[in-house]
Design a protein around this motif. Structure first.
Motif, PDB file in Angstrom:
ATOM      1  N   ARG A   1      50.852  94.105  60.073  1.00  0.00           N
ATOM      2  CA  ARG A   1      51.484  95.429  60.014  1.00  0.00           C
ATOM      3  C   ARG A   1      50.443  96.533  60.060  1.00  0.00           C
ATOM      4  NH1 ARG A   1      54.671  97.999  54.781  1.00  0.00           N
ATOM      5  NH2 ARG A   1      55.102 100.047  55.735  1.00  0.00           N
ATOM      6  N   TRP A   2      49.329  96.329  59.380  1.00  0.00           N
ATOM      7  CA  TRP A   2      48.280  97.352  59.323  1.00  0.00           C
ATOM      8  C   TRP A   2      47.111  97.027  60.230  1.00  0.00           C
ATOM      9  CZ3 TRP A   2      50.581 101.203  57.447  1.00  0.00           C
ATOM     10  CH2 TRP A   2      51.478 101.078  56.378  1.00  0.00           C
ATOM     11  N   HIS A   3      47.012  95.794  60.684  1.00  0.00           N
ATOM     12  CA  HIS A   3      45.875  95.381  61.505  1.00  0.00           C
ATOM     13  C   HIS A   3      46.365  94.562  62.690  1.00  0.00           C
ATOM     14  CE1 HIS A   3      42.549  96.690  58.912  1.00  0.00           C
ATOM     15  NE2 HIS A   3      43.367  96.446  57.917  1.00  0.00           N
ATOM     16  N   PRO A   4      46.770  95.231  63.772  1.00  0.00           N
ATOM     17  CA  PRO A   4      47.228  94.491  64.959  1.00  0.00           C
ATOM     18  C   PRO A   4      46.162  93.551  65.511  1.00  0.00           C
ATOM     19  CG  PRO A   4      47.774  96.829  65.125  1.00  0.00           C
ATOM     20  CD  PRO A   4      46.878  96.689  63.942  1.00  0.00           C
ATOM     21  N   GLU A   5      44.878  93.854  65.238  1.00  0.00           N
ATOM     22  CA  GLU A   5      43.796  93.000  65.733  1.00  0.00           C
ATOM     23  C   GLU A   5      43.661  91.729  64.904  1.00  0.00           C
ATOM     24  OE1 GLU A   5      42.105  95.166  62.324  1.00  0.00           O
ATOM     25  OE2 GLU A   5      43.475  95.675  63.949  1.00  0.00           O
ATOM     26  N   ILE A   6      44.251  91.693  63.714  1.00  0.00           N
ATOM     27  CA  ILE A   6      44.339  90.554  62.788  1.00  0.00           C
ATOM     28  C   ILE A   6      42.974  90.144  62.223  1.00  0.00           C
ATOM     29  CG2 ILE A   6      45.077  88.169  62.450  1.00  0.00           C
ATOM     30  CD1 ILE A   6      47.236  88.605  64.537  1.00  0.00           C
TER      31      ILE A   6
END
Length: 296
Positions: free
Chosen positions: A108-113
């Motif tokens: 949700r906050w880090h699309p890059e994971i």
């Protein structure tokens, strides 16, 4: 200094110190070894650095040629060059940074994971926001604590700010990092989550953040912290173009708190403790009176 990338990370170097080693010590750095992420071609952030040119990676065309000559190399390791006199001409150990690769974050906050990829994106974002290496250093080190999160708690990283600050202290001692670099990096590690949530915090918590960061006495350093936090926010893929009103709001809160002054009458017949309490009460009222922009 930060070398930006066209396709991921080829070689990101942050000089933690003064100019004198950029040509002397850093020029003797060996070519960085194989790494784990993205093939890339570098372009210096508007600068020509002899250290990079010495390794054959100083210009984008040289970087492309290097990758073509070495098709088995996908990328080059991220390197911290100690420019403060320790490990002259050698790659400084960076186990804290290695620990971030392969560590997932909430999508949700880090699309890059991946936290390591986030670190690379934050460096690229920082290079677009500032040329002050102290700020870039703080942005680089802000998430070290996520490397300590137990695997069973992934992708959450509760308490990573406090853990990261302890790691920054260790890194600063090992590299003999200049005090101003260390102090800004500590603030970024410990308080970046609070800065990101500034629009949700109570006025009292906002004032506590300003006090804890010594922003009332050191407003310039607090402004640098906000730039490092913005780089963190923008180093998240789809978040790159989103507004970051938290920085503007906190700057306004700081200005409002610093503008508060007590008159001679306010100080009459009050002890030092009472004067301090009155000053804080009025600063709190000034912060509470500020309008808050919408959360992006």
């Amino acid at each position: 200094r930060v070398e930006r990338c066209e396709r991921g990370l080829l070689d990101e170097r942050v000089s933690l110190g003064h100019q004198d080693l950029r040509a002397a010590g850093s020029a003797s750095l060996p070519l960085p070894t194989r790494s784990r992420h993205y093939a890339a071609a570098t372009e210096l952030n508007g600068m020509n650095d002899p250290a990079t040119s010495a390794s054959g990676l100083g210009r984008p065309e040289e970087a492309r040629a290097f990758l073509e000559r070495n098709p088995d190399i996908e990328a080059v390791q991220l390197v911290i060059t100690d420019a403060n006199g320790v490990g002259r001409g050698k790659n400084v150990a960076r186990e804290e940074l290695d620990a971030l690769y392969g560590v997932p974050q909430p999508i949700r906050w880090h699309p890059e994971i991946d936290t390591g990829l986030h670190m690379e994106l934050v460096l690229a974002a920082a290079a677009g926001l500032t040329r002050e290496p102290r700020i870039v250093c703080a942005a680089l080190l802000h998430d070290l604590g996520k490397g300590l999160t137990p695997r069973e708690r992934w992708p959450a990283h509760h308490g990573h700010g406090q853990k990261g600050a302890a790691l920054v202290q260790q890194l600063a001692r090992r590299l003999r990092m200049p005090n101003d670099y260390r102090d800004l990096a500590l603030l970024a590690a410990r308080w970046h989550s609070h800065v990101h949530r500034a629009l949700e915090l109570r006025a009292g918590t906002v004032l506590e953040l300003l006090e804890t960061c010594d922003a009332l006495r050191r407003p310039e350093r607090f402004s640098e912290l906000l730039v490092a936090c913005e780089a963190d926010y923008r180093g998240r893929g789809a978040f790159t173009a989103r507004p970051y009103p938290q920085a503007g709001y906190l700057e306004q809160a700081l200005q409002a708190a610093r503008a508060v002054a007590l008159t001679a009458d306010d100080r009459t017949d009050r002890s030092g403790e009472q004067i301090g309490a009155l000053l804080r009460e009025r600063r709190l009222a000034a912060v509470a009176a500020l309008p808050r922009p919408g959360n992006p």
